[in-house]
Design a protein around this motif. Structure first.
Motif, PDB file in Angstrom:
ATOM      1  N   ILE A 199       6.077   7.404 -10.018  1.00  0.00           N
ATOM      2  CA  ILE A 199       4.733   7.554  -9.449  1.00  0.00           C
ATOM      3  C   ILE A 199       3.803   8.222 -10.449  1.00  0.00           C
ATOM      4  O   ILE A 199       2.836   8.873 -10.074  1.00  0.00           O
TER       5      ILE A 199
ATOM      6  N   PHE B 166       5.346  15.736   1.852  1.00  0.00           N
ATOM      7  CA  PHE B 166       6.174  14.604   1.439  1.00  0.00           C
ATOM      8  C   PHE B 166       5.745  13.327   2.144  1.00  0.00           C
ATOM      9  O   PHE B 166       5.868  12.232   1.622  1.00  0.00           O
ATOM     10  N   THR B 167       5.261  13.478   3.376  1.00  0.00           N
ATOM     11  CA  THR B 167       4.884  12.290   4.124  1.00  0.00           C
ATOM     12  C   THR B 167       3.380  12.074   4.125  1.00  0.00           C
ATOM     13  O   THR B 167       2.870  11.270   4.887  1.00  0.00           O
ATOM     14  N   ALA B 168       2.669  12.780   3.247  1.00  0.00           N
ATOM     15  CA  ALA B 168       1.220  12.609   3.176  1.00  0.00           C
ATOM     16  C   ALA B 168       0.915  11.248   2.576  1.00  0.00           C
ATOM     17  O   ALA B 168       1.679  10.727   1.759  1.00  0.00           O
ATOM     18  N   PRO B 169      -0.215  10.644   2.995  1.00  0.00           N
ATOM     19  CA  PRO B 169      -0.541   9.335   2.433  1.00  0.00           C
ATOM     20  C   PRO B 169      -0.796   9.406   0.929  1.00  0.00           C
ATOM     21  O   PRO B 169      -0.577   8.428   0.223  1.00  0.00           O
ATOM     22  N   ASP B 170      -1.243  10.545   0.477  1.00  0.00           N
ATOM     23  CA  ASP B 170      -1.518  10.688  -0.952  1.00  0.00           C
ATOM     24  C   ASP B 170      -0.203  10.983  -1.671  1.00  0.00           C
ATOM     25  O   ASP B 170       0.345  12.077  -1.568  1.00  0.00           O
ATOM     26  N   ILE B 171       0.274  10.005  -2.411  1.00  0.00           N
ATOM     27  CA  ILE B 171       1.598  10.108  -3.023  1.00  0.00           C
ATOM     28  C   ILE B 171       1.681  11.266  -4.014  1.00  0.00           C
ATOM     29  O   ILE B 171       2.734  11.803  -4.283  1.00  0.00           O
TER      30      ILE B 171
ATOM     31  N   THR C 165      17.059   5.017  -2.323  1.00  0.00           N
ATOM     32  CA  THR C 165      16.158   3.898  -2.534  1.00  0.00           C
ATOM     33  C   THR C 165      16.622   3.078  -3.724  1.00  0.00           C
ATOM     34  O   THR C 165      16.607   1.848  -3.701  1.00  0.00           O
TER      35      THR C 165
ATOM     36  N   GLU D   4      18.607   3.060   1.471  1.00  0.00           N
ATOM     37  CA  GLU D   4      17.665   3.861   2.224  1.00  0.00           C
ATOM     38  C   GLU D   4      17.403   3.232   3.583  1.00  0.00           C
ATOM     39  O   GLU D   4      17.217   2.029   3.711  1.00  0.00           O
TER      40      GLU D   4
ATOM     41  N   GLN E  68       3.262   8.470   7.328  1.00  0.00           N
ATOM     42  CA  GLN E  68       4.678   8.361   6.958  1.00  0.00           C
ATOM     43  C   GLN E  68       4.998   6.949   6.476  1.00  0.00           C
ATOM     44  O   GLN E  68       5.709   6.761   5.492  1.00  0.00           O
TER      45      GLN E  68
ATOM     46  N   VAL F 174       2.836   4.852   5.252  1.00  0.00           N
ATOM     47  CA  VAL F 174       2.102   4.634   4.011  1.00  0.00           C
ATOM     48  C   VAL F 174       2.891   5.195   2.833  1.00  0.00           C
ATOM     49  O   VAL F 174       3.111   4.518   1.826  1.00  0.00           O
ATOM     50  N   SER F 175       3.370   6.431   2.967  1.00  0.00           N
ATOM     51  CA  SER F 175       4.105   7.003   1.834  1.00  0.00           C
ATOM     52  C   SER F 175       5.423   6.262   1.626  1.00  0.00           C
ATOM     53  O   SER F 175       5.909   6.165   0.501  1.00  0.00           O
ATOM     54  N   GLN F 176       5.959   5.716   2.713  1.00  0.00           N
ATOM     55  CA  GLN F 176       7.182   4.930   2.583  1.00  0.00           C
ATOM     56  C   GLN F 176       6.942   3.713   1.679  1.00  0.00           C
ATOM     57  O   GLN F 176       7.683   3.467   0.733  1.00  0.00           O
TER      58      GLN F 176
ATOM     59  N   ILE G  93       4.540   3.260  -0.449  1.00  0.00           N
ATOM     60  CA  ILE G  93       4.214   3.699  -1.810  1.00  0.00           C
ATOM     61  C   ILE G  93       5.483   4.103  -2.556  1.00  0.00           C
ATOM     62  O   ILE G  93       5.668   3.772  -3.732  1.00  0.00           O
ATOM     63  N   ALA G  94       6.402   4.775  -1.833  1.00  0.00           N
ATOM     64  CA  ALA G  94       7.647   5.194  -2.473  1.00  0.00           C
ATOM     65  C   ALA G  94       8.483   3.976  -2.857  1.00  0.00           C
ATOM     66  O   ALA G  94       9.115   3.945  -3.908  1.00  0.00           O
ATOM     67  N   GLU G  95       8.442   2.955  -1.996  1.00  0.00           N
ATOM     68  CA  GLU G  95       9.203   1.738  -2.318  1.00  0.00           C
ATOM     69  C   GLU G  95       8.631   1.059  -3.545  1.00  0.00           C
ATOM     70  O   GLU G  95       9.367   0.579  -4.406  1.00  0.00           O
TER      71      GLU G  95
END
Lengths: 252, 582, 377
Positions: free
Chosen positions: B57, B263-268, B436, B441, C57, C59-61, C63-65
């Motif tokens: 990222i 961790f679950t924020a939309p902003d990576i 992942t 995952e 959650q 969305v970040s999923q 993005i993480a993928e």
């Protein structure tokens, strides 16, 4: 079937301390050899070794034979050496009959035949009809007898007795001694008994040895200083020294 | 002669060792591999992003940026204070209360009945207990209803933060309700291993009262055995997520909840400070354990002086009475919480300040059944498989240990405790990245593995003692009767230890049902259990439905315990002596 | 067109669609479960709701993928999405599409309604399919309060008279930040800046009146403005228990449905502010790496069907305005909507006509961050 139980220079040590000095002895079929010694001297350890269940912390050397069959490196279940402990160790989750069936060799096939063998053994021991009983409901003497029956049904080729009479009161003790020695002799089994009770040794009517301590503090095994009327001449088995069974010494 | 001597020397009863099957010898290895490798890798996966490194990222250089971001976050100081405060206070109070109760009641424990009352509290998952407690002590909860309006004059719930309060008092209370019974159980188990009664008798002849004698004689003997469970409680209390979400404040929340939020924020990019927060969480736990350890030393030193003084009385005596009363109060709160869940699940309209619902109905249960079915099934599958797997590995380890004659060292035991001492959040994020990469995952397998991490230690701790204390001569006798080891294992050891084995499995099931964060993160939200559902519903929704989920969640472990206690009685009737101590 | 939809239906057969949807509203969960039964019956598509506490959650999923290089085998097939979350994914090119023109039922959508075409000012462009409409309203309990503020400016005075009786969800929640945005609309001199990205405006200057207003309101909020309910449903619980007397809601028919479900007293009423309130549309979107895009489109299409929309509009199940254009429906289809049960707890239709567009998504985050910075102890 009957064969001599031979120990060849068997010795056991724990963390560098010798418990059993190199010892050779032969126990003929139908004969009881008694090893006396104070508790904690390593007698029971010796039986564990012979039975094949010695804890890894001990170091043992020597060889063990039953007749011409060497069992030294065999796993316990292949040795056919039965041990009787001072506790009966009946499996509490099994009935008396199931305990005996657990001992009875699987070569006896068929449910009926097996049940018949077990019933016969029980009635011969004065316990007829006990097959379905819970071991917990038996008296101490009855339990001890079932324990021996279980052992005999497994058809061992040698019998080790680990102070088996200790837990019983005086009356029962004499009774059970007769029962054990009678069966052992009848089955023609070589018997090695460890005990610290002279009465046991006397009743065994065999040679009596003693695990003691020499002047230098090292353990020694020698003829017992017998305080009783045992015919010393019957201790005809060579004791100590570098004994080996005839014919087996040739490959050395 | 030399050859013969060498050969003789080589005998040394190797047969026992040589015979242990290769898979058995692998059991400890597999266990450690399943266990520690992913945790270490997971920690690494958290450590690197905490210093800016996560090329996937865009983090390609090591920087302290994530830490700067973390410490400039609004309310971070309050969040850390809240985390440390609730964790330490809950643990200190738990330990003090348990020791106080034992000192007060030793030998006079209301045995069966007391344990029967403790069982539901021990079995109930943390999340369910938190939900129930939240229902109970909320401004509109049972406690206030009980006193309103006749005493308080309130016709509307008061504007008092009794749950999710900024000081974390409700959270601390929730932790106490769950952790006190757990530590009590551990203490009772440890007490079984010292001949306490005889020593107390001896002390009595010297003029010591029970309470003083217990504190001076028994406590120092058992403490080493409950040290690890105490550390586990400390680590848990400092880093718990589900209870914090339900009972803790939201603005700011505890550190672990803050980390989860980021961790679950939309902003990576928030992943970086989130990793730093998770690492800070780990540091807080380790520092707290060290602090506790030094506290032990100080208290041991003072205690030794106190013992040497020979005082027969103590001013602590009234305190132990208070402790006993407090434990009873906590148990009452715990039970009332679970009952409250049940009442809500069958309530049909329950306006404040009525003490009981206006109408009762099973509608919620019947209508929600289709929604419950899938999470229920998943919960059961994961719990049963994780426990079965753990049992298999533990039995493998124990049997291998017995056949090779090498007992697990204390160090190995510490390894076992690693998943219980390292905050879940610190390695689960890294583990998620790893999963992942290997495309596991969100799979059921991954979730089962993540549960195994926490199930296995408990199954081991539960089973090791009965397994080791089974009279070895049973097995020896069976071996000498010509039974191969495999059959001895199956026919003698397993049946004799059936009850502890089943209890261990039941505990495994309870631990698995308890898991929130592993299910959420490793399951990637796709693996939905009663636990994740209950926590999600608890954030607001229909309390009747939340009650159904939370109650069902509590009933599973309870049913597992009931089976574990009841089944052996049905299976074995010759069990008057069967090694049934658990 | 028809042929391509047939091939999509064929592809979808047997697929399992993982639908990441905010959970916590049980009636919504039940509605999604019903949708699952329908698509399973008609099209052999299995729908699994992945319950989220926050849409972010999912969305970040995704993005993480993307970060892990998982470009074809994602774990999310369909997301209930709008606003900042949509913007976050679309900006990164992580959404599949445009796909809405391929859905047969999309022809029925009310395209005269801008909120179906612009999601928080961002052009939808076929990357998400509408399915629900929402508008900010206020629900109060008429048993305890007779008069409620009908303008943002009136809130502090009202709260002073009713201390501790009003609150809104924490700003990390969409409803919480929507309340702040609504206030900003009413207070800032030039609301037009809100439709452009926040960086184009002087944030401090634009928001200064908001903070001044909030500082007057805050002491009289529930828990003195120090604690907030986690979500809309948590806030609803407070209203049910009588801990508060008024709350914002993003669903004009929520109160009616809650009364029907026995979750709110029959004395609640719903009002809209006099100068109109923020409204938006909820959409569903398909991540670029979903392995079950065909199944996801079948679900999206079903959500637009008159049957699904009518059920969603029925307060016995969900309640709420439809995204369809009633004029485009057949008389029989239209009847499904006109025959929906009425409710005394729903605001007057006319009141709902004054809809303010959502500000640009960048405002939500900046507002939440600024609020956190100012008001986190």
């Amino acid at each position: 079937m009957s064969a001599v139980l031979h120990l060849e220079r068997v010795s056991i040590a724990l963390e560098g301390r010798v418990l059993i000095p190199p010892w050779s002895v032969g126990v003929p079929p139908g004969q009881v050899v008694t090893l006396m010694g104070p508790s904690g001297s390593g007698k029971s350890t010796l039986l564990s070794y012979l039975g094949g269940t010695l804890a890894a912390a001990f170091r043992a050397t020597g060889r063990v034979w039953i007749g011409a069959r060497e069992v030294t490196e065999q796993p316990p279940e292949r040795r056919r050496i039965g041990i009787l402990f001072q506790d009966d160790l009946l499996f509490p989750h099994l009935s008396v009959g199931e305990n005996l069936a657990f001992g009875l060799r699987s070569t006896v096939r068929g449910r009926k035949l097996r049940a018949a063998r077990i019933d016969a053994a029980l009635s011969e021991a004065g316990l007829a009809g006990f097959a379905r009983r819970d071991p917990a409901t038996l008296s101490g003497g009855q339990r001890a007898r079932v324990a021996l029956l279980r052992l005999l049904l497994a058809e061992p080729e040698a019998l080790l007795l680990d102070e088996p009479f200790n837990r019983l009161d005086t009356m029962l003790r004499a009774d059970f001694r007769r029962f054990v020695f009678g069966h052992a002799v009848a089955a023609g089994l070589p018997v090695l008994m460890v005990t610290h009770d002279w009465a046991d040794a006397e009743a065994a009517k065999g040679p009596v040895l003693e695990l003691g301590t020499a002047a230098d503090g090292m353990p020694v095994i020698g003829a017992a200083r017998v305080p009783l009327a045992i015919d010393a001449a019957r201790a005809a088995i060579p004791i100590g020294g570098d004994w080996s069974p005839s014919g087996k010494g040739a490959d050395r | 002669m030399t050859r013969a001597a060498a050969r003789a020397a080589s005998h040394r009863l190797a047969p026992l060792r040589a015979r242990s099957r290769s898979w058995l010898r692998c059991a400890p290895l597999i266990t450690v591999a399943l266990f520690l490798a992913p945790i270490v890798a997971g920690l690494l996966g958290t450590l690197l992003p905490a210093f800016g490194w996560l090329p996937a990222i865009g983090g390609r250089e090591f920087t302290l940026g994530p830490w700067a971001r973390l410490f400039s976050a609004p309310g971070i100081g309050a969040a850390i204070a809240l985390t440390v405060g609730t964790g330490l206070v809950a643990t200190v109070l738990s330990v003090v209360l348990v020791f106080g109760l034992c000192a007060q009641l030793h030998g006079r424990t209301p045995g069966r009945a007391g344990r029967g009352l403790m069982a539901p509290i021990l079995a109930a998952p943390h999340a369910a207990m938190a939900i129930g407690l939240g229902f109970l002590i909320a401004p509109s909860g049972w406690v206030v209803r009980l006193l309103s309006p006749w005493l308080t004059g309130w016709h509307q719930p008061p504007d008092i933060a009794t749950v999710q309060d900024p000081y974390g008092i409700a959270l601390t209370l929730g932790l106490l309700v769950k952790e006190v019974p757990y530590l009590l159980l551990m203490t009772i188990t440890a007490l079984g291993q010292v001949s306490a009664a005889r020593q107390l008798e001896a002390a009595a002849t010297l003029g010591y009262g029970r309470t003083v004698a217990w504190l001076k004689l028994i406590l120092p003997q058992i403490y080493p055995q409950i040290r690890l469970p105490i550390y586990a409680v400390l680590a848990y209390a400092l880093s718990v997520v589900d209870m914090s979400l339900i009972l803790g404040p939201g603005n700011p929340p505890t550190l672990s909840v803050l980390a989860l939020r980021w961790f679950t924020a939309p902003d990576i990019r928030m992943y970086f400070p989130a990793a730093a927060a998770a690492l800070l969480q780990l540091a807080i736990v380790l520092a707290s354990i060290l602090l506790w350890r030094s506290g032990e030393t100080v208290i041991a030193h003072l205690g030794r002086r106190w013992i040497a003084q020979g005082a027969r009385r103590t001013r602590l005596a009234p305190l132990t009475r208070i402790a006993a009363a407090a434990v009873a109060g906590l148990a009452g709160l715990g039970l009332a919480s679970l009952i409250d869940l049940g009442v809500w699940s069958v309530a049909d309209g329950w306006p404040f300040p009525q003490l009981l619902p206006k109408h009762w109905s099973a509608h919620t249960w019947t209508r929600q059944f289709s929604m419950v079915a899938w999470p229920l099934e998943t919960t059961l599958i994961v719990a049963v498989l994780a426990s079965a797997l753990a049992l298999l590995l533990v039995l493998g380890c124990l049997e291998n240990e017995q056949r090779s004659g090498r007992a697990a060292t204390l160090r190995a035991l510490w390894l076992l405790y690693v998943p219980l001492l390292v905050p879940q959040i610190a390695f689960l994020f890294g583990a998620q990245v790893l999963l992942t990469v290997v495309h596991l995952e969100g799979s059921l397998i991954a979730v089962i593995w993540s549960h195994l991490l926490f199930v296995l230690p408990y199954v081991f701790l539960c089973l090791a003692e009965p397994w080791r204390s089974l009279d070895a001569r049973y097995a020896r006798t069976a071996l000498c009767l010509g039974t191969p080891p495999r059959r001895v294992f199956l026919r003698i050891k397993l049946p004799l230890l059936l009850r502890p084995i089943l209890v261990a499995v039941a505990i495994g099931v309870a631990v698995s049902v308890d898991q929130y964060l592993p299910t959420l993160l490793v399951g990637a939200g796709r693996v939905v259990t009663l636990t994740t559902e209950a926590v999600a519903l608890a954030s607001g929704g229909d309390r009747r439905i939340t009650g159904v989920f939370a109650l069902l969640q509590s009933l599973i472990p309870l049913a597992a315990y009931a089976l574990a206690i009841g089944l052996p009685a049905r299976l074995q009737f010759h069990r008057r002596q069967a090694g049934g101590e658990t | 067109m028809a042929a391509s939809w047939k091939s999509i239906l064929a592809q979808a057969r047997g697929q399992t669609v993982y639908f990441d949807a905010w959970a916590g509203d049980v009636r919504m969960d039940a509605y999604i479960a019903w949708v699952g039964q329908q698509v399973s019956a008609c099209c052999d598509v299995t729908l699994r709701q992945v319950p989220l506490e926050a849409t972010s959650q999912a969305v970040s999923q995704v993005i993480a993928e993307k970060a892990a290089g998982d470009n074809t085998d994602g774990t999310v097939d369909l997301i209930w999405i709008n606003g900042p979350n949509f913007y976050a994914l679309k900006r990164r090119g992580l959404l599949y599409g445009p796909f809405t023109q391929r859905l047969p039922n999309y022809a029925l959508v009310n395209t005269r309604d801008p909120s179906n075409l612009y999601d928080f000012t961002v052009a939808v462009g076929g990357y998400e399919s509408p399915w629900r409409k929402a508008q900010l309203v206020f629900v109060y309990n008429s048993a305890y309060v007779k008069h409620v503020p009908l303008s943002i400016q009136a809130f502090p005075a009202w709260a002073k008279r009713h201390p501790g009786r009003f609150t809104f969800p924490q700003v990390q929640n969409f409803l919480g930040v929507a309340f702040l945005e609504q206030a900003l609309y009413a207070l800032t001199p030039d609301p037009a800046v809100l439709l452009r990205p926040v960086r184009a405006a002087d944030f401090a200057e634009v928001t200064a009146p908001l903070w001044a207003w909030y500082d007057r309101l805050r002491p009289y909020l529930w828990r003195h403005g120090r604690e907030f309910p986690a979500s809309g449903p948590a806030e609803r619980e407070l209203l049910e228990d009588g801990e508060i007397d008024m709350m914002p809601s993003f669903n004009p028919t929520e109160a009616a449905a809650d009364v029907e479900a026995g979750l709110l007293p029959r004395t609640v009423r719903t009002v809209v502010l006099a100068h109109g309130t923020i409204g938006n549309t909820s959409f569903v979107a398909i991540p670029y790496n979903s392995p079950h895009k065909a199944g996801a489109m079948v679900v999206a299409n079903f959500l637009l069907s008159p049957a699904a929309q009518a059920r969603a509009g029925n307060i016995r199940y969900l309640g709420g305005p439809t995204v369809l254009d009633l004029a485009k429906l057949s008389p029989a289809q239209r009847a499904r909507f006109t025959s929906l049960p009425a409710s005394p707890w729903v605001p007057r239709r006319a009141a709902l006509q004054r809809v303010l567009p959502e500000p640009h998504p960048s405002w939500a985050r900046r507002l939440a961050e600024a609020w956190e910075r100012r008001y986190t102890p």
